[in-house]
Motif scaffolding. Structure first.
Motif, PDB file in Angstrom:
ATOM      1  N   ARG B  47      15.637 -20.975  22.623  1.00 42.18           N
ATOM      2  CA  ARG B  47      17.005 -20.925  22.102  1.00 42.18           C
ATOM      3  C   ARG B  47      17.973 -21.326  23.211  1.00 42.18           C
ATOM      4  NH1 ARG B  47      19.669 -16.099  18.616  1.00 42.18           N
ATOM      5  NH2 ARG B  47      18.126 -16.929  17.156  1.00 42.18           N
ATOM      6  N   VAL B  48      18.704 -22.410  22.980  1.00 41.11           N
ATOM      7  CA  VAL B  48      19.645 -22.908  23.985  1.00 41.11           C
ATOM      8  C   VAL B  48      21.060 -22.490  23.598  1.00 41.11           C
ATOM      9  CG1 VAL B  48      20.678 -24.956  25.042  1.00 41.11           C
ATOM     10  CG2 VAL B  48      18.205 -24.881  24.619  1.00 41.11           C
ATOM     11  N   ILE B  49      21.696 -21.751  24.495  1.00 43.42           N
ATOM     12  CA  ILE B  49      23.079 -21.312  24.271  1.00 43.42           C
ATOM     13  C   ILE B  49      23.952 -21.983  25.329  1.00 43.42           C
ATOM     14  CG2 ILE B  49      24.654 -19.345  24.246  1.00 43.42           C
ATOM     15  CD1 ILE B  49      21.392 -18.071  23.890  1.00 43.42           C
ATOM     16  N   LEU B  50      24.886 -22.789  24.873  1.00 46.84           N
ATOM     17  CA  LEU B  50      25.765 -23.500  25.800  1.00 46.84           C
ATOM     18  C   LEU B  50      27.135 -22.820  25.794  1.00 46.84           C
ATOM     19  CD1 LEU B  50      26.209 -26.037  27.618  1.00 46.84           C
ATOM     20  CD2 LEU B  50      27.001 -27.203  25.540  1.00 46.84           C
ATOM     21  N   VAL B  51      27.547 -22.352  26.952  1.00 45.72           N
ATOM     22  CA  VAL B  51      28.849 -21.692  27.052  1.00 45.72           C
ATOM     23  C   VAL B  51      29.885 -22.736  27.460  1.00 45.72           C
ATOM     24  CG1 VAL B  51      30.139 -19.783  28.038  1.00 45.72           C
ATOM     25  CG2 VAL B  51      27.650 -19.604  27.835  1.00 45.72           C
ATOM     26  N   LEU B  52      30.801 -22.997  26.553  1.00 44.82           N
ATOM     27  CA  LEU B  52      31.810 -24.028  26.789  1.00 44.82           C
ATOM     28  C   LEU B  52      33.111 -23.413  27.282  1.00 44.82           C
ATOM     29  CD1 LEU B  52      31.559 -26.301  23.605  1.00 44.82           C
ATOM     30  CD2 LEU B  52      30.709 -26.804  25.904  1.00 44.82           C
ATOM     31  N   ALA B  53      33.695 -24.037  28.289  1.00 43.62           N
ATOM     32  CA  ALA B  53      35.014 -23.591  28.741  1.00 43.62           C
ATOM     33  C   ALA B  53      36.026 -23.840  27.634  1.00 43.62           C
ATOM     34  CB  ALA B  53      35.412 -24.347  30.003  1.00 43.62           C
ATOM     35  N   PRO B  54      37.043 -22.978  27.549  1.00 42.59           N
ATOM     36  CA  PRO B  54      38.082 -23.181  26.541  1.00 42.59           C
ATOM     37  C   PRO B  54      38.656 -24.599  26.663  1.00 42.59           C
ATOM     38  CG  PRO B  54      38.409 -21.102  27.722  1.00 42.59           C
ATOM     39  CD  PRO B  54      37.310 -21.823  28.416  1.00 42.59           C
ATOM     40  N   GLY B  55      38.758 -25.269  25.549  1.00 45.46           N
ATOM     41  CA  GLY B  55      39.321 -26.621  25.570  1.00 45.46           C
ATOM     42  C   GLY B  55      38.306 -27.731  25.772  1.00 45.46           C
ATOM     43  N   HIS B  56      37.052 -27.355  25.999  1.00 42.70           N
ATOM     44  CA  HIS B  56      36.024 -28.368  26.242  1.00 42.70           C
ATOM     45  C   HIS B  56      35.256 -28.760  24.982  1.00 42.70           C
ATOM     46  CE1 HIS B  56      35.508 -27.970  30.909  1.00 42.70           C
ATOM     47  NE2 HIS B  56      36.747 -28.190  30.550  1.00 42.70           N
ATOM     48  N   GLU B  57      35.646 -28.186  23.848  1.00 43.92           N
ATOM     49  CA  GLU B  57      34.898 -28.447  22.609  1.00 43.92           C
ATOM     50  C   GLU B  57      34.835 -29.947  22.296  1.00 43.92           C
ATOM     51  OE1 GLU B  57      37.408 -26.328  22.923  1.00 43.92           O
ATOM     52  OE2 GLU B  57      36.466 -24.365  22.759  1.00 43.92           O
ATOM     53  N   ASP B  58      35.958 -30.626  22.530  1.00 44.67           N
ATOM     54  CA  ASP B  58      35.983 -32.055  22.232  1.00 44.67           C
ATOM     55  C   ASP B  58      35.071 -32.865  23.159  1.00 44.67           C
ATOM     56  OD1 ASP B  58      37.611 -31.716  20.114  1.00 44.67           O
ATOM     57  OD2 ASP B  58      39.440 -32.469  21.075  1.00 44.67           O
ATOM     58  N   HIS B  59      35.045 -32.439  24.431  1.00 46.87           N
ATOM     59  CA  HIS B  59      34.128 -33.109  25.365  1.00 46.87           C
ATOM     60  C   HIS B  59      32.695 -33.003  24.847  1.00 46.87           C
ATOM     61  CE1 HIS B  59      37.079 -33.970  28.378  1.00 46.87           C
ATOM     62  NE2 HIS B  59      37.309 -32.713  28.702  1.00 46.87           N
ATOM     63  N   TRP B  60      32.335 -31.779  24.418  1.00 45.17           N
ATOM     64  CA  TRP B  60      30.974 -31.557  23.947  1.00 45.17           C
ATOM     65  C   TRP B  60      30.703 -32.394  22.702  1.00 45.17           C
ATOM     66  CZ3 TRP B  60      26.191 -30.598  24.706  1.00 45.17           C
ATOM     67  CH2 TRP B  60      25.344 -30.275  23.633  1.00 45.17           C
ATOM     68  N   LYS B  61      31.656 -32.373  21.757  1.00 43.19           N
ATOM     69  CA  LYS B  61      31.481 -33.123  20.521  1.00 43.19           C
ATOM     70  C   LYS B  61      31.211 -34.593  20.828  1.00 43.19           C
ATOM     71  CE  LYS B  61      33.995 -31.604  16.954  1.00 43.19           C
ATOM     72  NZ  LYS B  61      35.206 -31.428  16.134  1.00 43.19           N
ATOM     73  N   LYS B  62      31.965 -35.107  21.780  1.00 45.70           N
ATOM     74  CA  LYS B  62      31.861 -36.521  22.128  1.00 45.70           C
ATOM     75  C   LYS B  62      30.492 -36.852  22.744  1.00 45.70           C
ATOM     76  CE  LYS B  62      34.789 -40.110  24.139  1.00 45.70           C
ATOM     77  NZ  LYS B  62      35.919 -40.371  25.031  1.00 45.70           N
ATOM     78  N   VAL B  63      30.080 -36.066  23.752  1.00 43.70           N
ATOM     79  CA  VAL B  63      28.819 -36.428  24.441  1.00 43.70           C
ATOM     80  C   VAL B  63      27.600 -36.091  23.591  1.00 43.70           C
ATOM     81  CG1 VAL B  63      29.858 -36.135  26.727  1.00 43.70           C
ATOM     82  CG2 VAL B  63      28.484 -34.272  25.744  1.00 43.70           C
ATOM     83  N   SER B  64      27.738 -35.156  22.641  1.00 45.04           N
ATOM     84  CA  SER B  64      26.565 -34.749  21.870  1.00 45.04           C
ATOM     85  C   SER B  64      26.400 -35.569  20.582  1.00 45.04           C
ATOM     86  CB  SER B  64      26.636 -33.256  21.537  1.00 45.04           C
ATOM     87  OG  SER B  64      27.746 -33.002  20.703  1.00 45.04           O
ATOM     88  N   THR B  65      27.363 -36.426  20.291  1.00 43.17           N
ATOM     89  CA  THR B  65      27.233 -37.298  19.124  1.00 43.17           C
ATOM     90  C   THR B  65      26.041 -38.230  19.347  1.00 43.17           C
ATOM     91  OG1 THR B  65      29.610 -37.239  18.720  1.00 43.17           O
ATOM     92  CG2 THR B  65      28.388 -39.056  17.721  1.00 43.17           C
ATOM     93  N   GLY B  66      25.113 -38.167  18.431  1.00 44.32           N
ATOM     94  CA  GLY B  66      23.927 -39.009  18.578  1.00 44.32           C
ATOM     95  C   GLY B  66      22.799 -38.326  19.340  1.00 44.32           C
ATOM     96  N   TYR B  67      23.085 -37.129  19.888  1.00 44.07           N
ATOM     97  CA  TYR B  67      22.031 -36.378  20.592  1.00 44.07           C
ATOM     98  C   TYR B  67      21.189 -35.684  19.524  1.00 44.07           C
ATOM     99  CZ  TYR B  67      19.920 -32.736  23.517  1.00 44.07           C
ATOM    100  OH  TYR B  67      19.040 -31.897  24.146  1.00 44.07           O
ATOM    101  N   ASP B  68      19.888 -35.956  19.530  1.00 39.72           N
ATOM    102  CA  ASP B  68      19.056 -35.569  18.387  1.00 39.72           C
ATOM    103  C   ASP B  68      18.842 -34.061  18.254  1.00 39.72           C
ATOM    104  OD1 ASP B  68      17.595 -35.516  20.664  1.00 39.72           O
ATOM    105  OD2 ASP B  68      15.854 -36.601  19.884  1.00 39.72           O
ATOM    106  N   ARG B  69      19.144 -33.277  19.298  1.00 45.91           N
ATOM    107  CA  ARG B  69      18.930 -31.841  19.181  1.00 45.91           C
ATOM    108  C   ARG B  69      20.236 -31.054  19.220  1.00 45.91           C
ATOM    109  NH1 ARG B  69      13.023 -30.416  21.341  1.00 45.91           N
ATOM    110  NH2 ARG B  69      13.529 -28.704  19.941  1.00 45.91           N
ATOM    111  N   SER B  70      21.345 -31.719  18.965  1.00 49.20           N
ATOM    112  CA  SER B  70      22.632 -31.028  19.098  1.00 49.20           C
ATOM    113  C   SER B  70      22.762 -29.872  18.101  1.00 49.20           C
ATOM    114  CB  SER B  70      23.802 -32.009  18.953  1.00 49.20           C
ATOM    115  OG  SER B  70      23.787 -32.595  17.677  1.00 49.20           O
ATOM    116  N   ASP B  71      22.100 -29.974  16.949  1.00 52.29           N
ATOM    117  CA  ASP B  71      22.149 -28.888  15.962  1.00 52.29           C
ATOM    118  C   ASP B  71      21.473 -27.621  16.456  1.00 52.29           C
ATOM    119  OD1 ASP B  71      23.457 -30.517  14.273  1.00 52.29           O
ATOM    120  OD2 ASP B  71      21.781 -30.855  12.886  1.00 52.29           O
TER     121      ASP B  71
END
Lengths: 231, 231
Positions: B47-71
């Motif tokens: 189980r992978v839990i990624l702790v995102l800094a406040p305001g970084h949600e968009d960064h994550w969305k951008k880099v994880s688009t197309g990443y096959d295990r992002s779900d």
């Protein structure tokens, strides 16, 4: 009068390849020449003593051909141990001088770092460049187990380690054949304390092949020379 | 069941540029994805839990688009402090599990290192990767002066720092708002000792711009080692 003993005694096999790392060319010039030039830039009249490992004379001859200050570099014989090499280099230094002891594979020491070390040695007997610890550190206990150390109190030690010549010479005599981690520790064993000054973080010791690649990057960018490097 | 809390809470401004370093692309993929993949390679069911800094949600969305295990990546909210971020991540971990806490900017942790840490945690409660100290270190005294430390007894501490989940959770409760240098120290404060295992020296923390360049070199090297580059 200033002097610097540049210790190029290591065979440098860890960097990979047959050529000891101090003789490897980065930015069109052998690493050891970059290192020497740092000190000539600090003081054009500095006495530079290069301690060569046995068998490395040909390496030096080759890389120093065409180097305009090669006549001003005094060559000393490397010994079995680093300590022996340093002592051999100190033979060419007179009492009353300020002498630095520097790794041949640290070509990115800044002029500011060198200046701080020599000034501190002149004022207090010794000047050692240190930088903050960039990672967590533990100490292994004498039996088993370990303890976290307070990182804010830790410093990474660089070179040049600079001393009043008669003091470090006496400290080396006092040290005998005991093994010390660096020249500062030899000095400290006799005098109880060393003077710490601020180093510069790009003053890396080129030991591994990855260090070598990093060195090429640092040099290409020219950030070190222009002072643009920021941690 | 294994879990890992990947802490990507830092703004990472030290790496230069506007983009936090964990979202910078090296070798065609964001650093944080390289890091996550290290753990999926170790255990496809982790189980992978990624702790995102406040305001970084968009960064994550951008880099994880197309990443096959992002779900499969659970997102947790970063807190004001690293400690708070870790606690927020631990919410998604159940008792009886083995949980690692890892820096998002350490994409070069080896499968062997991860394996050693999780095994040690399973056997003894905790497993922390350490490597030898590659330089001289001094400790500044409480008043003034400094002392050389025995380098052979020093270890540099890396991540993942891995624990039995109920133990580290209790240790964090016990820690309250006290500040600790890392998770191992939080654990140690309650249980007295942590298990040390061998790390791997390429497991660097990408903090500065130079680290980033080094990371690109290491990635190329890794590719060479894995036979993906023929040049």
């Amino acid at each position: 009068m200033n002097a610097v003993v540049i210790v190029a005694g290591g065979s440098g096999r860890r960097a990979g390849g047959p050529l000891p790392k101090q003789y490897i060319t980065i930015g069109g010039k052998a690493i050891v020449l970059h290192t020497i030039d740092c000190f000539f830039r600090f003081d054009p009249d500095i006495r530079v003593i290069l301690v060569l490992a046995p068998g490395h004379e040909d390496h030096w001859k080759k890389v120093s051909t065409g180097y305009d200050r090669s006549d001003e570099v005094i060559l000393a014989k490397g010994g079995e141990t680093r300590s022996r090499s340093v002592r051999n280099g100190l033979i060419y230094v007179e009492d009353g001088w300020i002498v630095g002891i520097h790794d041949a594979v640290r070509p990115f020491v800044s002029p500011e770092t060198i200046g701080r070390c020599y000034r501190a040695a002149e004022e207090s007997g010794s000047g050692i460049p240190v930088v903050e610890m960039d990672q967590s550190v533990r100490m292994i206990g004498p039996e088993h187990g370990s303890a976290s150390l307070d990182r804010s109190r830790l410093r990474r030690v660089q070179t040049p380690q600079v001393f009043r010549s008669e003091l470090i010479r006496k400290a080396y005599q006092n040290a005998g054949d005991q093994s010390y981690t660096d020249d500062a520790s030899v000095y400290e064993a006799l005098y109880g304390n060393v003077g710490l000054v601020e180093g510069n973080i790009e003053n890396i010791k080129i030991t591994t092949r990855v260090d070598l690649q990093l060195a090429q990057l640092l040099l290409q960018e020219g950030d070190v020379q222009r002072g643009r490097y920021s941690g």
